[in-house]
Design an enzyme around this catalytic site. Structure first.
Site, short mmCIF file in Angstrom:
data_model
loop_
_atom_site.label_atom_id
_atom_site.label_comp_id
_atom_site.label_asym_id
_atom_site.label_seq_id
_atom_site.Cartn_x
_atom_site.Cartn_y
_atom_site.Cartn_z
N HIS A 157 0.76 -1.26 -0.03
CA HIS A 157 -0.11 0.03 -0.02
C HIS A 157 0.88 1.16 -0.01
O HIS A 157 0.33 2.34 -0.22
CB HIS A 157 -0.76 0.07 1.21
CG HIS A 157 -1.95 -0.96 1.15
ND1 HIS A 157 -3.40 -0.62 0.94
CD2 HIS A 157 -2.02 -2.48 1.22
CE1 HIS A 157 -4.11 -1.78 0.53
NE2 HIS A 157 -3.27 -2.83 0.91
N ASP A 364 3.19 9.35 -0.56
CA ASP A 364 2.24 8.59 -0.34
C ASP A 364 1.96 7.63 -1.30
O ASP A 364 2.07 7.81 -2.54
CB ASP A 364 1.00 9.27 -0.03
CG ASP A 364 0.16 9.07 1.16
OD1 ASP A 364 0.17 7.77 1.47
OD2 ASP A 364 -0.50 9.78 1.65
C1 G6P Z 1 -0.67 3.15 6.37
C2 G6P Z 1 -0.48 1.79 6.30
C3 G6P Z 1 -1.34 0.53 6.81
C4 G6P Z 1 -1.53 0.78 8.13
C5 G6P Z 1 -2.04 2.20 8.32
C6 G6P Z 1 -2.54 2.93 9.84
O1 G6P Z 1 -1.97 3.42 5.64
O2 G6P Z 1 -0.14 1.50 4.71
O3 G6P Z 1 -0.92 -0.63 6.66
O4 G6P Z 1 -2.77 0.17 8.65
O5 G6P Z 1 -1.31 3.18 7.90
O6 G6P Z 1 -1.34 2.44 10.39
P1 G6P Z 1 -1.20 2.02 11.94
O7 G6P Z 1 0.11 1.93 12.35
O8 G6P Z 1 -2.03 3.06 12.81
O9 G6P Z 1 -1.94 0.84 11.78
#
Ligand code: G6P
Length: 488
Positions: A157, A364
């Site tokens: 992602h 991003d």
């Molecule tokens: C980004 C990453 C995700 C992640 C999200 C939230 O979008 O690509 O994999 O789940 O951030 O981050 P966190 O560490 O709070 O789960």
């Protein structure tokens, strides 16, 4: 086909609860509608040697959610350590922020191996495993070690950076070699895919032909699948949400003033400091805009235990205070700054209430806030998206006002342009973006990815059969069996 989706963070699917990060928001409708099982961390840890990983399982639409307690001894090293203090900064081209120990790497590998063991219970002959994001780069290799022969795909992602940046991650070679156990590796943009290919060929010395990387695991296809949203559903939700109490209160409080909105996780990749500086500059350069436009910045905290995030939170709080002190009036606050999360429903209504959406990350992978902001607009009077050219979304949303987030003056001028854009131009830009969003929906992302994964698996088996001596007529040999024979 039985689909098992794996990611670190999962979400329970209550539309009134906040969802953190684009990944969880994007996967939710997929699991709800496709009947997939979504496996991820429960956010809790468990001590001791667990024989059977503990999973709490609950229904989610037509699918199910399985939340695992991860091993206490390794969780910190895995999540705050290797995943978010080595991989995340590197993937966002911030090698200067890498802080990591060998123990963190070992914990990361342990958690990947733990997840692989936990996934075995969901394995059926026709199961397809789809692993999400940088927390589980080595999960495919661990599953193969356990003898799993089903298709396993991976989707990243985040961006994939230039070769010399990823080489700043300790153990990068082992990790990327492990990634090649996946049948298919998906990226958000062509640049990410190209960067990965250049690492595989130049740093690992592997042959790549027609976007297929040849390694000791056999063939791995690499390809681009820009993630989308369900734009029409989001639009319907936004139209309804304007009467939500939180949204109505915001609208009433504006007193005819216009609103710019930013919604981000509190993360250094999101360019929040530069954005606040750009608003500061705009009100300084164009004082007539004071009182006529304010910024609502939602910055949802995550990963708060990591030093870089704590420092950023303090820096932003100080900066917002300074800017409000400089430009504010007794009855006007230039920046409304909130450190909490909001539900998707409320967010959709907030987006629709804002004449400008500011999405200005330094880097991003995609940025779904940009897409959601566009989808939420009133077609008769749409707002304007100011978008960083370094967000993956800029490839599709090219009729947004694209900015360089390092150019503070340029951003300040562009935000002012957005505020004064005439209706016909706003509509033209918005319609072009909306039609791209409809075309590249989340449903298409899912089906394109899974079709390519099935195809990649078929090609892998065919290639393995050709290589095998003599080919078995009864049952096609698994490429994994062949690999272990040939690699000893
Ligand atoms: C980004 C990453 C995700 C992640 C999200 C939230 O979008 O690509 O994999 O789940 O951030 O981050 P966190 O560490 O709070 O789960």
């Amino acid at each position: 086909m039985n689909l098992v989706v794996v990611s670190n963070r999962v979400t329970r699917g209550n539309a009134n609860e906040p969802v953190t990060g684009g990944l969880a928001a994007a996967l939710l409708p997929i699991v709800e509608k496709s009947g997939a099982i979504w496996v991820g961390s429960s956010g809790r840890v468990r001590d001791g040697a667990q024989k059977e990983p503990f999973a709490e399982i609950e229904a989610l639409g037509t699918g199910a959610l399985a939340m695992l307690d991860l091993p206490a001894a390794h969780y910190g090293g895995y999540y705050e350590g290797f995943a978010n203090s080595a991989l995340w900064p590197a993937l966002h081209s911030r090698a200067d922020l890498i802080r990591v120990s060998r123990g963190d790497y070992l914990s990361y590998r342990e958690v990947n191996a733990f997840m692989a063991r936990a996934l075995l219970r969901f394995k059926k002959p026709d199961t397809v495993f789809w692993v999400q994001d940088y927390h589980f780069l080595a999960l495919g290799a661990e599953l193969r070690e356990l003898g799993l022969t089903q298709p396993i795909g991976f989707f990243l992602h985040t961006p994939w950076p230039a070769r010399d940046v990823i080489e700043g991650v300790p153990h990068h070679r082992e990790l990327v070699e492990a990634m090649l156990a996946y049948d298919l590796i998906g990226f958000q943009t062509e640049d990410d895919c190209e960067n990965f290919a250049s690492y595989a060929s130049a740093s690992l010395g592997l042959a790549i032909e027609d976007r297929v990387v040849m390694s000791r695991y056999g063939r791995t296809r690499i390809a681009v699948f820009p993630i989308g949203i369900d734009a029409d559903k989001f639009a319907r939700q936004a139209a309804k949400a304007v009467s939500h109490p939180d949204v109505s209160r915001l609208r009433r409080s504006l007193n005819g003033e216009r609103l710019a909105i930013g919604v981000d996780r509190l993360d250094y990749s999101k360019g929040l400091v530069n954005r606040i500086n750009a608003f500061d500059r705009m009100w300084t350069m164009q004082p007539q805009l004071a009182r006529t436009v304010s910024l609502l910045q939602i910055a949802t905290p995550s990963r708060g235990g990591i030093e870089a995030y704590g420092l950023l939170q303090s820096e932003l709080a100080r900066l917002v205070g300074e800017v409000n002190g400089r430009h504010g009036e007794v009855d006007w606050t230039p920046i409304r700054y909130l450190n909490k999360g909001f539900s998707q429903i409320v967010l959709s209504g907030l987006y629709r209430s804002a004449q400008v959406g500011v999405v200005t990350p330094l880097h991003d992978g995609m940025n779904l806030v940009a897409k959601e902001y566009v989808a939420a607009q009133n077609p008769a009077d749409p707002g304007v998206l100011v978008l960083s050219k370094f967000a993956g979304a800029a490839n599709e949303l090219d009729t947004a006002l694209l900015v360089n987030p390092h150019d503070i003056d340029g951003m300040a001028r562009t935000i002012a342009v957005a505020l004064s854009m005439p209706l016909p131009e706003r509509r033209m830009r918005w319609e072009a973006m909306m039609s791209k969003l409809r075309h590249r929906s989340i449903q298409r992302w899912l089906s394109d990815y899974l079709d390519t994964l099935q195809q990649a698996q078929t090609e892998r088996i065919e290639t393995a059969q050709v290589a095998a001596e003599p080919p078995s007529a009864a049952e096609p040999p698994s490429p994994w069996q062949l690999r272990s024979v040939s690699s000893g």
